[in-house]
Design an enzyme around this catalytic site. Structure first.
Site, PDB file in Angstrom:
ATOM      1  N   GLY A 104      47.282  38.219  38.349  1.00 59.96           N
ATOM      2  CA  GLY A 104      47.357  36.889  37.797  1.00 59.96           C
ATOM      3  C   GLY A 104      46.376  36.401  36.637  1.00 59.96           C
ATOM      4  CD  GLU A 135      48.084  36.354  24.488  1.00 59.39           C
ATOM      5  OE1 GLU A 135      48.070  35.254  24.099  1.00 59.39           O
ATOM      6  OE2 GLU A 135      46.931  36.915  25.358  1.00 59.39           O
ATOM      7  N   GLY A 136      48.170  40.747  27.526  1.00 52.41           N
ATOM      8  CA  GLY A 136      48.476  42.073  28.056  1.00 52.41           C
ATOM      9  C   GLY A 136      49.493  42.296  29.046  1.00 52.41           C
ATOM     10  CG  HIS A 137      48.829  40.312  32.619  1.00 48.36           C
ATOM     11  ND1 HIS A 137      47.679  39.529  32.477  1.00 48.36           N
ATOM     12  CD2 HIS A 137      48.413  41.108  33.938  1.00 48.36           C
ATOM     13  CE1 HIS A 137      46.711  39.828  33.128  1.00 48.36           C
ATOM     14  NE2 HIS A 137      47.114  40.881  34.172  1.00 48.36           N
ATOM     15  CD  GLN A 174      42.188  46.026  42.628  1.00 47.73           C
ATOM     16  OE1 GLN A 174      43.313  45.939  43.115  1.00 47.73           O
ATOM     17  NE2 GLN A 174      42.169  45.753  41.183  1.00 47.73           N
ATOM     18  N   GLY A 207      49.027  48.839  32.028  1.00 45.73           N
ATOM     19  CA  GLY A 207      48.428  49.039  30.727  1.00 45.73           C
ATOM     20  C   GLY A 207      47.605  50.322  30.365  1.00 45.73           C
ATOM     21  CG  ASP A 262      42.694  48.615  33.842  1.00 46.84           C
ATOM     22  OD1 ASP A 262      41.814  48.316  34.101  1.00 46.84           O
ATOM     23  OD2 ASP A 262      43.645  47.703  33.794  1.00 46.84           O
TER      24      ASP A 262
END
Length: 300
Positions: free
Chosen positions: A32, A36-38, A62, A148, A151
């Site tokens: 959430g 813009e990456g998502h 995590q 992405g 990571d």
């Protein structure tokens, strides 16, 4: 867009959407506070798949520090609107009791791919990532999942997990999205105090120096690391490592597809970034990601 809260309803909604138009089911896992990456992952899934499903779950397992989990930014209504505008067909937003049911005892040990870098500095982090990703891949029925490249070690670990557990799904790595000034997009950027922004830019600027050196012929890890860290002293570096794209093993020489990964703290905000080095006909190509042409919606 249909919003669902159980694995069973998510599978049913995805099948219903596919029956209307065919094609593969593409999954974009998120925690959430979309940026813009998502959205770039959703756009690629939309181009390649008949059905796009997004998961939205802030996974407590995590976070190796409970304080990080507590301050992680959240805004469900905002995320739902952005997902709908991006063309998501099914939004899976489970409660914790749906993801982790009473009496569970199975854990996943990701092994050597998770031993260094993030694994060393965030004990238990990759175990939590591996478990929740395995649940999403097994429970949602997607045929492709989009992650992405920002990571980098996580991407390598998920590919290893998918291979080792024989999940019938393709893992798609997508370019890092960067803000206009070069800072890699992250929901954590929202937490950086304005007066420390210039310090944070030392991370991407250091990587850019290393990227230019690689393009000029440098292949040794030590000089590349020194180029990255020749930045403001107020950056608290945790690691700078050259690693194999396939298994995240640490390298002394850039002689294969690899990535240069960094982690540093700025005003107690922990940031990660990397450059990927990909094979091309002329040797190696530096993947710097994609820069936005306008301010990120993180700040809107």
């Amino acid at each position: 867009m249909k919003v669902v809260h159980s694995f069973a309803d998510a599978r049913s909604a995805a099948r219903y959407s596919r029956d209307g138009g065919g094609g593969k089911i593409g999954l974009v896992p998120t925690m959430g506070f979309l940026h813009e990456g998502h959205l770039s992952l959703m756009a690629q899934a939309r181009r390649e798949c008949g059905v796009v499903m997004m998961s939205l779950y802030v996974n407590p397992r995590q976070f190796n520090q409970s304080s990080d989990f507590d301050i992680y930014p959240r805004s469900f209504d905002r995320d739902r609107q952005l997902a709908a505008e991006a063309g998501v067909d099914v939004l899976f937003a489970p409660p914790t009791e749906e993801v982790y049911q009473p009496g569970e005892s199975i854990m996943i040990e990701p092994g050597a791919v998770a031993a260094s870098m993030e694994g060393r500095h965030r004990p238990g982090h990759f175990q939590g990532v591996a478990l929740v990703v395995a649940k999403l891949l097994a429970g949602l029925g997607a045929e492709r999942a989009y992650f992405g490249r920002k990571d980098a070690q996580q991407l390598a670990m998920i590919r290893q997990l998918t291979h080792d557990l024989c999940f019938p799904i393709e893992i798609v790595g997508c370019p890092t999205m960067r803000e206009m000034d070069g800072l890699a997009l992250s929901s954590r950027n929202f937490l950086i105090p304005a007066e420390h922004r210039e310090t944070a830019l030392g991370i991407s600027r250091g990587l850019e120096r290393a990227g230019r050196a690689v393009e000029a012929g440098e292949r040794s890890a030590d000089p590349l690391r020194r180029l990255v860290t020749a930045t403001p002293a107020s950056l608290e570096w945790q690691y700078v490592e050259l690693a194999d794209q396939h298994d995240a093993s640490l390298l002394r020489t850039l002689d294969r597809p690899s990535f240069l990964a960094v982690a540093a703290k700025v005003a107690d905000v922990r940031l990660i970034d990397n450059l990927f080095f990909d094979r091309c006909p002329d040797g190696l190509k530096v993947d710097r990601g994609i820069r936005l042409e306008a301010p990120s919606l993180l700040y809107q």
